[in-house]
Design an enzyme around this catalytic site. Structure first.
Site, mmCIF file in Angstrom:
data_model
loop_
_atom_site.group_PDB
_atom_site.id
_atom_site.type_symbol
_atom_site.label_atom_id
_atom_site.label_comp_id
_atom_site.label_asym_id
_atom_site.label_seq_id
_atom_site.Cartn_x
_atom_site.Cartn_y
_atom_site.Cartn_z
ATOM 1 N N ARG A 77 1.020 -1.285 -0.048
ATOM 2 C CA ARG A 77 -0.214 -0.014 0.105
ATOM 3 C C ARG A 77 0.369 1.091 -0.241
ATOM 4 N NH1 ARG A 77 -2.004 -3.515 -2.274
ATOM 5 N NH2 ARG A 77 -4.178 -4.852 -0.779
ATOM 6 N N GLU A 102 -3.526 2.456 7.612
ATOM 7 C CA GLU A 102 -3.469 1.963 6.023
ATOM 8 C C GLU A 102 -3.913 3.341 5.726
ATOM 9 O OE1 GLU A 102 -4.162 -1.490 4.348
ATOM 10 O OE2 GLU A 102 -5.566 -0.442 2.386
ATOM 11 N N CYS A 148 -10.565 -0.676 4.069
ATOM 12 C CA CYS A 148 -9.796 -1.244 5.502
ATOM 13 C C CYS A 148 -8.785 -0.246 5.977
ATOM 14 C CB CYS A 148 -8.634 -2.445 4.749
ATOM 15 S SG CYS A 148 -9.708 -4.094 4.264
HETATM 16 C C1 LIG Z 1 -15.591 1.283 0.412
HETATM 17 C C2 LIG Z 1 -14.135 1.133 -0.196
HETATM 18 C C3 LIG Z 1 -13.088 -0.287 -0.716
HETATM 19 C C4 LIG Z 1 -12.047 -0.252 -0.403
HETATM 20 N N1 LIG Z 1 -10.631 -1.030 -0.719
HETATM 21 C C5 LIG Z 1 -9.860 -1.277 -0.997
HETATM 22 C C6 LIG Z 1 -9.180 -2.218 -1.431
HETATM 23 O O1 LIG Z 1 -9.575 -3.505 -1.996
HETATM 24 N N2 LIG Z 1 -7.547 -2.275 -2.441
HETATM 25 C C7 LIG Z 1 -6.856 -0.828 -1.837
HETATM 26 O O2 LIG Z 1 -5.559 -0.982 -2.173
HETATM 27 N N3 LIG Z 1 -7.536 -0.072 -1.385
HETATM 28 C C8 LIG Z 1 -9.067 0.087 -1.213
HETATM 29 N N4 LIG Z 1 -9.711 1.320 -0.029
HETATM 30 C C9 LIG Z 1 -8.705 2.693 -0.206
HETATM 31 C C10 LIG Z 1 -8.518 3.502 -1.636
HETATM 32 O O3 LIG Z 1 -10.158 3.232 -2.326
HETATM 33 C C11 LIG Z 1 -7.834 3.743 -2.843
HETATM 34 O O4 LIG Z 1 -6.333 3.451 -1.891
HETATM 35 C C12 LIG Z 1 -7.147 4.188 -3.610
HETATM 36 O O5 LIG Z 1 -6.117 3.935 -4.324
HETATM 37 C C13 LIG Z 1 -6.617 5.376 -3.260
HETATM 38 O O6 LIG Z 1 -7.566 6.944 -3.991
HETATM 39 P P1 LIG Z 1 -8.021 8.250 -4.147
HETATM 40 O O7 LIG Z 1 -7.548 9.050 -4.879
HETATM 41 O O8 LIG Z 1 -9.058 7.783 -3.435
HETATM 42 O O9 LIG Z 1 -6.426 8.221 -3.522
HETATM 43 P P2 LIG Z 1 -6.946 9.655 -1.975
HETATM 44 O O10 LIG Z 1 -7.495 9.222 -1.161
HETATM 45 O O11 LIG Z 1 -7.272 11.002 -2.234
HETATM 46 O O12 LIG Z 1 -5.425 9.957 -1.624
HETATM 47 C C14 LIG Z 1 -3.946 8.861 -0.928
HETATM 48 C C15 LIG Z 1 -3.082 9.367 -1.206
HETATM 49 O O13 LIG Z 1 -2.590 8.866 -2.746
HETATM 50 C C16 LIG Z 1 -2.219 10.794 -2.594
HETATM 51 N N5 LIG Z 1 -2.525 11.159 -4.186
HETATM 52 C C17 LIG Z 1 -3.364 11.314 -4.497
HETATM 53 N N6 LIG Z 1 -3.520 11.272 -5.602
HETATM 54 C C18 LIG Z 1 -1.880 11.918 -6.161
HETATM 55 C C19 LIG Z 1 -1.665 12.341 -7.456
HETATM 56 N N7 LIG Z 1 -2.195 12.923 -8.628
HETATM 57 N N8 LIG Z 1 0.149 12.953 -7.124
HETATM 58 C C20 LIG Z 1 0.220 12.519 -6.057
HETATM 59 N N9 LIG Z 1 -0.266 12.383 -4.925
HETATM 60 C C21 LIG Z 1 -1.534 11.536 -5.162
HETATM 61 C C22 LIG Z 1 -2.941 11.914 -1.652
HETATM 62 O O14 LIG Z 1 -2.027 12.723 -1.631
HETATM 63 C C23 LIG Z 1 -2.466 11.115 -0.644
HETATM 64 O O15 LIG Z 1 -1.813 10.977 0.277
HETATM 65 C C24 LIG Z 1 -11.309 1.392 -0.317
HETATM 66 C C25 LIG Z 1 -11.582 2.304 0.184
HETATM 67 C C26 LIG Z 1 -13.210 2.552 0.083
HETATM 68 C C27 LIG Z 1 -14.037 3.607 0.879
#
Ligand SMILES: Cc1cc2nc3c(=O)[nH]c(=O)nc-3n(C[C@H](O)[C@H](O)[C@H](O)COP(=O)(O)OP(=O)(O)OC[C@H]3O[C@@H](n4cnc5c(N)ncnc54)[C@H](O)[C@@H]3O)c2cc1C
Length: 341
Positions: free
Chosen positions: A208, A335, A264
């Site tokens: 992660r 996480e 998670c």
């Molecule tokens: C219902 C649910 C289920 C989920 N299931 C999973 C799963 O099965 N597996 C899993 O791995 N995760 C899961 N997640 C967690 C999450 O969805 C993932 O980690 C996802 O990839 C985060 O994407 P985001 O665009 O929302 O990033 P954000 O939460 O907005 O950001 C995450 C991090 O990335 C950075 N970031 C984002 N975009 C950029 C960019 N362009 N440049 C530099 N930094 C950046 C942010 O600053 C932050 O540090 C789940 C979440 C939910 C709500």
């Protein structure tokens, strides 16, 4: 829940340990800075914007400024301005892996979801293809594109919410696979305006987390992911669609979909046992503090039952950590990224 500082920039720092936490400088943005932002971004900048509107947990205090960027020109302009004025900034995706504290975020929070959304085929070499997804595109659109075109490799990500940028940064995945398995290279924007492509061997993926060299990418001079290139294999679109539907169905059955969460909350400790299993066996399923609850469906999900604050979630998370440590001697690590002043 404390950790040693890794590195800092313009009053913003990321700390290592449990949890990862980004702290911003204390001063709110002054009038001349607000004016500059309004003059340049019009109604795409919001001041004192509640982060509960931009995170899947639906909690968190306000960001001094929240900005939706449309393209590279704007990104270059704001990155230069922030650097010049010493204003901390942070790029987020869909906020699906974030817990913003009730105190909120000092500085400028930016999103690329309005402008950086293209997904296209780049290379087609016999059984192998490369597709590019811009950082602001939804991960689900990337998966859908691959399935529709009959390109295999991304189905592990079906159902993971968020953007391509967030998925890369988090090395998002499931037991079926993770971004590291398919990434060919990542395109990075450096704050001084330089754009560079980093091939797979220059990127370091762990559980992660995507790191670059020895430090996390977000710490490295505030670099921003612009896009990812993914190496996939030719396959049958119908078979891929059947597989994707089954994966989605299974996720729906296992996870609490209706209540706000960030997925998670804790990383799985090393070994075969999942964090959810430990939390469940510690008797914490259904445990509530304020509006935060350990999901009755999936013990590693903390859900917002309606009126949770970030503090409720943090206190509950701390209680989970303490109980699991006491009962099993296992130290859980969040996480979810905890962000705020
Ligand atoms: C219902 C649910 C289920 C989920 N299931 C999973 C799963 O099965 N597996 C899993 O791995 N995760 C899961 N997640 C967690 C999450 O969805 C993932 O980690 C996802 O990839 C985060 O994407 P985001 O665009 O929302 O990033 P954000 O939460 O907005 O950001 C995450 C991090 O990335 C950075 N970031 C984002 N975009 C950029 C960019 N362009 N440049 C530099 N930094 C950046 C942010 O600053 C932050 O540090 C789940 C979440 C939910 C709500």
């Amino acid at each position: 829940m404390k950790g040693a500082a890794l590195s800092g920039f313009a009053g913003m720092m990321m700390t290592e340990g449990s949890p990862e936490k980004i702290r911003c400088g204390r001063e709110a943005l002054g009038w001349p800075i607000r004016k500059w932002l309004t003059d340049h971004f019009g109604d795409r900048v919001a001041f004192d914007e509640p982060m509960s509107r931009h995170t899947s947990f639906r909690v968190g205090g306000s960001a001094d400024a929240f900005l939706s960027l449309r393209g590279i020109r704007e990104l270059t302009m704001i990155a230069r301005f922030c650097k010049e004025k010493g204003i901390p900034y942070l790029v987020i995706g869909d906020g699906t892996n974030l817990l913003v504290t009730d105190a909120g975020i000092r500085g400028v929070v930016m999103t690329l979801t309005a402008g950086f959304r293209e997904i296209k085929k780049i290379k087609d070499e016999g059984p192998e293809v490369t597709i590019q997804g811009m950082a602001g595109a939804r991960a689900r659109m990337l998966c859908r594109f691959a399935v529709r075109e009959g390109f295999a490799g991304l189905n592990f990500a079906v159902g993971i919410p968020g953007t391509v940028g967030g998925a890369l940064m988090m090395n998002a995945g499931t037991p079926r696979g993770c971004m590291a398995d398919v990434v060919e290279c990542v395109e990075i924007f450096h704050p001084e305006g330089r754009i560079e492509k980093y091939p797979r061997h220059d990127l370091h993926f762990t559980y992660r987390k995507m790191t670059w060299g020895l430090e996390p990418i977000a710490d490295k001079e505030n670099s921003i992911i612009l896009s990812g290139f993914f190496r996939l294999r030719r396959s049958d679109a119908r078979l891929l669609k059947t597989e994707a539907d089954a994966i989605l169905k299974e996720r729906r059955e296992r996870q609490p979909w209706r209540l706000p969460s960030a997925g998670c909350f804790f990383k799985n400790p090393t070994g075969d046992i999942s964090a959810g299993n430990l939390i469940d066996r510690a008797g914490l399923k259904g445990k509530s503090i304020g509006g935060a609850q350990v999901s009755k469906r999936h013990a590693n999900f903390i859900v917002n039952t309606g009126k949770a604050t970030a503090s409720d979630i943090l206190v509950l998370a701390e209680e989970i950590e303490e109980t699991v440590l006491k009962v099993f001697g296992v130290k859980l690590e969040p996480e979810v990224k905890i962000i705020g002043s």
